[in-house]
Write an enzyme that holds these catalytic residues in place. Structure first.
Site, mmCIF file in Angstrom:
data_model
loop_
_atom_site.group_PDB
_atom_site.id
_atom_site.type_symbol
_atom_site.label_atom_id
_atom_site.label_comp_id
_atom_site.label_asym_id
_atom_site.label_seq_id
_atom_site.Cartn_x
_atom_site.Cartn_y
_atom_site.Cartn_z
ATOM 1 N N TYR A 101 9.779 -0.527 -18.933
ATOM 2 C CA TYR A 101 10.456 0.739 -19.221
ATOM 3 C C TYR A 101 10.958 1.321 -17.900
ATOM 4 O O TYR A 101 10.228 1.355 -16.912
ATOM 5 C CB TYR A 101 9.500 1.734 -19.889
ATOM 6 C CG TYR A 101 10.160 3.077 -20.114
ATOM 7 C CD1 TYR A 101 10.823 3.357 -21.305
ATOM 8 C CD2 TYR A 101 10.177 4.046 -19.110
ATOM 9 C CE1 TYR A 101 11.475 4.559 -21.503
ATOM 10 C CE2 TYR A 101 10.833 5.254 -19.291
ATOM 11 C CZ TYR A 101 11.475 5.502 -20.491
ATOM 12 O OH TYR A 101 12.140 6.690 -20.669
ATOM 13 N N GLU A 189 18.432 5.714 -19.361
ATOM 14 C CA GLU A 189 17.210 4.981 -19.717
ATOM 15 C C GLU A 189 17.491 3.526 -20.048
ATOM 16 O O GLU A 189 18.456 3.219 -20.739
ATOM 17 C CB GLU A 189 16.558 5.665 -20.932
ATOM 18 C CG GLU A 189 15.259 5.027 -21.378
ATOM 19 C CD GLU A 189 14.740 5.642 -22.683
ATOM 20 O OE1 GLU A 189 13.921 6.575 -22.604
ATOM 21 O OE2 GLU A 189 15.152 5.195 -23.762
#
Ligand code: GDP
Ligand code: MN
Length: 379
Positions: A101, A189
């Site tokens: 992530y 992201e």
């Protein structure tokens, strides 16, 4: 404004972040053609502006072009969290070794951007954040200095990224920082950033949010806005220059000024109600704007009462009253309406509304109490 995955990844690529080869399709036959071009396995991905597509069945692997066509047809017929899927991204499939992530967002409390990374990336990241927050690494970025090289290395070390990937990871971190800062993003992201079996780092998913207040300097991004995927009320509100946010309560609030709007929402809660929206009609709103605002509020079926709280400064209360009358004429609202007008031309405004069967209030507390009672069907 939210960008689609395919849009975000196109931007990533411009800043040197590796993404899979692929294209977007609006029909299953098109998806098949793209799969043929790419050759081999592909992944079919719904393009909707919500997270959790994978868990909802909106991301599927296809072994060949025929299967790509079948799966694309299935996904294009889906609705994910209430949003219809109108496009799919067809990407060459990656053989995944592990999922990371990686993102940058605003940390309001720190008044700085923050880079966030975790070795436990992928679809369970929310769970990871809730249950094992120590697996999430956060590094603040000085907005004037930008991301420093040592910070990227620091993150790589903290997520136990094998040394051989550090150089590429640093490039991706620098790219992501540039994506974020140069596009006035509030979120950039990558989840997951994968290590592939053939030992490359690739951004498999992408998500960006752009600060609407900075949109005037990003004509190219403004063009990317997908109006089809937005709540119609939000599109309408933007057209009239209204700041509107839909909430879950039952009391529609029409207020001029952001601070007054927040105060009105707070006081509605204080008296036991829940606001249905934040809405700031802004200073100097004319009757057309007021009418548009009222239609937007009343298009929300949860609204059981409307509270007008207008402080006439630059905004004139008689103009607002005229707008209310125009809107009532068009919309014929069935819900009770409570109005509090003070300030410039308040007297004229009240006179105009005298015949309109509205509940009048003198103070803000009185207005809140009356609208909460009205929403519950009491006098
Ligand atoms: P999200 O659920 O909306 O975040 O969609 P993602 O694009 O992140 O996809 C969800 C999951 O699908 C990823 O975490 C991966 O595990 C998997 N996935 C996505 N693309 C590929 C791919 O090319 N190959 C493989 N094997 N899995 C993929
Ligand atoms: Mn994802």
């Amino acid at each position: 404004m939210k960008l689609h995955e395919y849009q975000s990844k196109q931007i990533f690529a411009r800043y040197g972040i590796p993404i899979p080869k692929g294209r977007v399709a609006a029909a299953a036959s098109e998806a098949k053609a793209i799969a043929e071009e790419l050759g081999g396995r592909v992944v079919i991905k719904s393009q909707v502006l919500v997270g959790g597509r994978g868990k909802a069945g909106g991301v599927k692997l296809a072994k060949n072009p025929d299967e790509a066509e079948v799966l694309a047809a299935q996904i294009l017929a889906m609705e994910i969290k209430g949003l219809p899927v109108r496009k799919v991204l067809v990407d060459e499939a990656a053989a995944i070794e592990s999922e990371i992530y990686f993102s940058i967002t605003n940390d309001r409390a720190a008044r700085k951007p923050v880079m966030i990374a975790s070795a436990a990336g992928g679809m369970e990241i929310e769970e990871v954040a809730a249950k094992t927050p120590e697996k999430i690494i956060k590094v603040h970025i000085d907005p004037l200095l930008g991301l420093r090289d040592y910070q990227a290395r620091d993150i790589a070390a903290s997520i136990d990224l094998p040394r051989e990937y550090w150089k590429d990871f640093s490039k991706i971190a620098t790219g992501l920082w540039q994506v974020y800062s140069q596009n006035d993003a509030t979120l950039a992201e990558i989840n997951p950033l994968v290590i592939t079996k053939d030992k490359r780092l690739v951004a498999l998913d992408g998500k960006m949010m752009i600060d609407d207040n900075a949109m005037f300097r990003h004509a190219d991004l403004a063009e990317m806005r997908d109006v089809d995927e937005e709540a119609p009320a939000e599109t309408e509100a933007r057209k009239y220059g209204l700041s509107y946010i839909k909430l879950d309560g039952s009391i529609g609030c029409m207020v001029n000024g952001a601070g007054l709007a927040m105060t009105s929402m707070d006081i509605v809660k204080l008296f036991g109600g829940e606001p249905a929206n934040f809405l700031d009609i802004g200073g100097g709103a004319g009757s057309d704007k007021v009418a548009a605002a009222m239609k937007i509020i009343l298009s929300d079926l949860n609204v059981k009462a409307v509270l007008f709280n207008i402080f006439g400064g630059i905004t004139r209360c008689d103009e607002v009253a005229r707008g209310i009358l125009v809107a009532m004429d068009e919309v014929k609202p069935k819900v009770p309406m409570v109005v509090r007008l003070v300030g410039t031309n308040a007297e004229e405004g009240r006179k105009l509304l005298a015949d309109a069967k509205m509940i009048t209030a003198e103070t803000l507390a009185d207005a809140a109490r009356k609208s909460v009672a009205a929403a519950k069907g009491k006098k």
